[in-house]
Design an enzyme around this catalytic site. Structure first.
Site, PDB file in Angstrom:
ATOM      1  N   HIS A   1       3.754  -8.138  14.694  1.00 50.83           N
ATOM      2  CA  HIS A   1       3.254  -7.106  13.364  1.00 50.83           C
ATOM      3  C   HIS A   1       2.781  -6.103  13.942  1.00 50.83           C
ATOM      4  CE1 HIS A   1       1.650  -6.600  10.136  1.00 50.83           C
ATOM      5  NE2 HIS A   1       0.408  -7.270  10.075  1.00 50.83           N
TER       6      HIS A   1
ATOM      7  N   TYR B   1      -3.039  -2.984  11.294  1.00 50.93           N
ATOM      8  CA  TYR B   1      -3.793  -3.446  12.814  1.00 50.93           C
ATOM      9  C   TYR B   1      -3.319  -3.059  13.987  1.00 50.93           C
ATOM     10  CZ  TYR B   1      -4.790  -7.001   9.179  1.00 50.93           C
ATOM     11  OH  TYR B   1      -5.207  -7.355   8.171  1.00 50.93           O
TER      12      TYR B   1
ATOM     13  N   ARG C   1       3.442 -12.378  -2.884  1.00 49.75           N
ATOM     14  CA  ARG C   1       1.167 -13.383  -3.744  1.00 49.75           C
ATOM     15  C   ARG C   1       2.292 -14.020  -4.776  1.00 49.75           C
ATOM     16  NH1 ARG C   1       0.127  -7.907  -2.145  1.00 49.75           N
ATOM     17  NH2 ARG C   1      -2.267  -8.197  -1.174  1.00 49.75           N
TER      18      ARG C   1
END
Length: 485
Positions: free
Chosen positions: A265, A270, A451
């Site tokens: 990731h 992040y 989603r």
């Protein structure tokens, strides 16, 4: 000597049952098991004749979306991937901290049951302080392997592949679940900091490439009750080296747990994303300053992970293609930002580093980003197409994954389908890179959907039905299968 005779009245009930059982067993042994179980799983799951979501052979052309894709030694039965989705549903403390639970078996297993080709476990931290919240998943301990193994069992039983996204949240760590912090209910624009009394580790435990008050993600002081993020401290060189080793150790555990694909990731603000951007990376050593230095951290992580996983195991990397700060005051003050040109430059290096697929996302590294997210459906996918085109033109064998607001059957189909341009499109393409020119080639090789699976776990089956593709359904759901068009 005559054989001994046994009168019917002396025959025991047990003897009769034994005789019947022997006869039944003999009859079964003469034919194949009509409903064989999946081997190696500690409970019964029937083997599907054809994996759910796989297209049945036909003389008609099957859309690329439902054609298999082989990456190294593994084959996805279709091009639909369940993207990693944080669920904030693991223990924050105690012996099961960071470990997946039956909740994850139920949710991730159901996506596989309903036909997804590859299902990703949510962002899984390589260190305790790398979790977004105390209730996030981790893989820094052998004690967390069994939870992942349980998910692998149910996903593999459906003929799907299991991926895991290894992550570290950096300066965006030690928050609360969004329904606690208000991020999903409109009470607060940002999240809420987790303190040590609820399993958090700020202040002092949140880290980034650079530290200080100016590096708080939302720009709010720790005394501000509306603030959602802690002030990070800058990592030392020793800590960077230890963190790379922790990424490596987590990858080893993922392999032991039965994971098929690993994704690193590097997006959404992040830790890796923070290292890549001059907005958040103010280091003056070998990990800061130039493009080469700012990309050193992610390249060393890739090399570390690749060195300990099987050669035939696919490795993905998720990147934010842009921070959506181009032309902003934030970018001007920092002397630059992470943008499309930066991503394309790094993308062309990835195949030689051992990365097979770039998962092309965007944003998340600064609260003042300027994006059309949630208002324009191709706000990310068009950029993914640009990267695919440029990498392909450079002769690099890198697959591209498109993600972001993919909700419709035709939309998903067209993202991975090669199409013939019209005459009008040909003329327009002479002058500039346009959507029409992109239309000749796919935008991506797979679609990553998040989603929409939460809204419709059966999304793969609905898409297949709408596109007129005959795909297998799970054996247990055949009686409710959509009628053929």
């Amino acid at each position: 000597m005559a054989p001994a005779s046994i009168s019917p009245t002396s025959t025991s009930t047990t003897s009769l049952h034994d005789s019947a059982s022997t006869h039944h067993a003999a009859a079964l042994s003469a034919q194949p098991n009509l409903n064989p179980p999946i081997p190696g799983i500690p409970y019964f799951i029937p083997q599907h004749k054809v994996s759910p979501g796989a297209a049945y052979p036909t003389t008609a052309k099957i859309p690329t979306l439902f054609q298999p894709l082989t990456i190294r030694s593994l084959t996805l039965k279709n091009r639909i991937v369940v993207a990693p989705m944080c669920q904030y549903s693991v223990a924050a403390t105690g012996p099961t901290v960071g470990a997946l639970t039956p909740y994850h078996v139920a949710t991730l297993g159901h996506y596989a049951l309903k036909g997804a080709g590859l299902v990703f476990i949510e962002a899984t931290s390589v260190q305790p302080c790398g979790r977004i919240s105390p209730n996030d998943a981790g893989l820094w301990s052998d004690a967390q392997i069994d939870g992942i193994k349980a998910v692998a069992d149910i996903v593999h039983a459906q003929g799907a592949l299991l991926g895991i996204q290894l992550a570290h949240a950096g300066r965006k760590a030690s928050q609360t679940a969004p329904w606690i912090g208000g991020g999903h209910n409109g009470r607060r624009k940002n999240g809420m900091r987790s303190t040590k009394d609820v399993g958090g580790w700020g202040p002092g435990g949140v880290v980034g490439p650079s530290g200080g008050r100016e590096m708080v993600w939302d720009g709010r002081d720790e005394t501000d009750p509306e603030g959602g993020f802690w002030e990070p401290r800058g990592l030392t060189l020793q800590e960077i080296g230890e963190m790379i080793e922790d990424w490596k150790s987590a990858a080893v555990r993922a392999v032991r747990a039965g994971v098929d694909v690993i994704e690193i990731h590097g997006a959404h603000g992040y830790l890796i994303s923070q290292f890549l951007s001059p907005v958040t990376n103010k280091r003056t050593d070998g990990y800061g300053g130039s493009f080469e230095n700012r990309t050193r951290f992610v390249k060393e992580i890739i090399a570390a992970v690749r060195s300990v996983i099987p050669e035939d195991m696919p490795l993905f990397l998720r990147l934010s293609m842009t921070e959506w700060l181009e032309g902003s005051e934030v970018e001007k003050a920092a002397g630059g930002s992470w943008d499309m040109e930066s991503t394309i430059k790094l993308a062309k290096m990835l195949p030689e580093l051992g990365v097979d697929l770039l998962d092309a996302s965007s944003g998340g590294n600064h609260h003042r980003q300027n994006t059309a997210q949630f208002s324009i459906k191709d706000y990310q996918t068009k950029n993914a197409g640009r990267i695919r085109k440029e990498v392909k033109a450079d002769g690099k064998g890198l697959l591209i994954g498109a993600v972001g607001l993919i909700t419709d059957a035709e939309q998903a189909r067209d993202l991975v389908e090669e199409r013939e341009p019209s005459l009008g499109e040909e003329a327009q393409a002479v002058h500039e890179l346009t959507d029409a020119e992109q239309g000749r080639d796919p935008y991506a090789d797979v679609v990553l959907v998040a989603r929409q699976f939460m809204r419709e776990p059966e999304w793969v089956l609905r898409v297949a039905h709408k596109l007129g593709v005959d795909v297998a359904w799970p054996s247990q759901f055949l009686r409710v299968r959509f009628p053929k068009l």
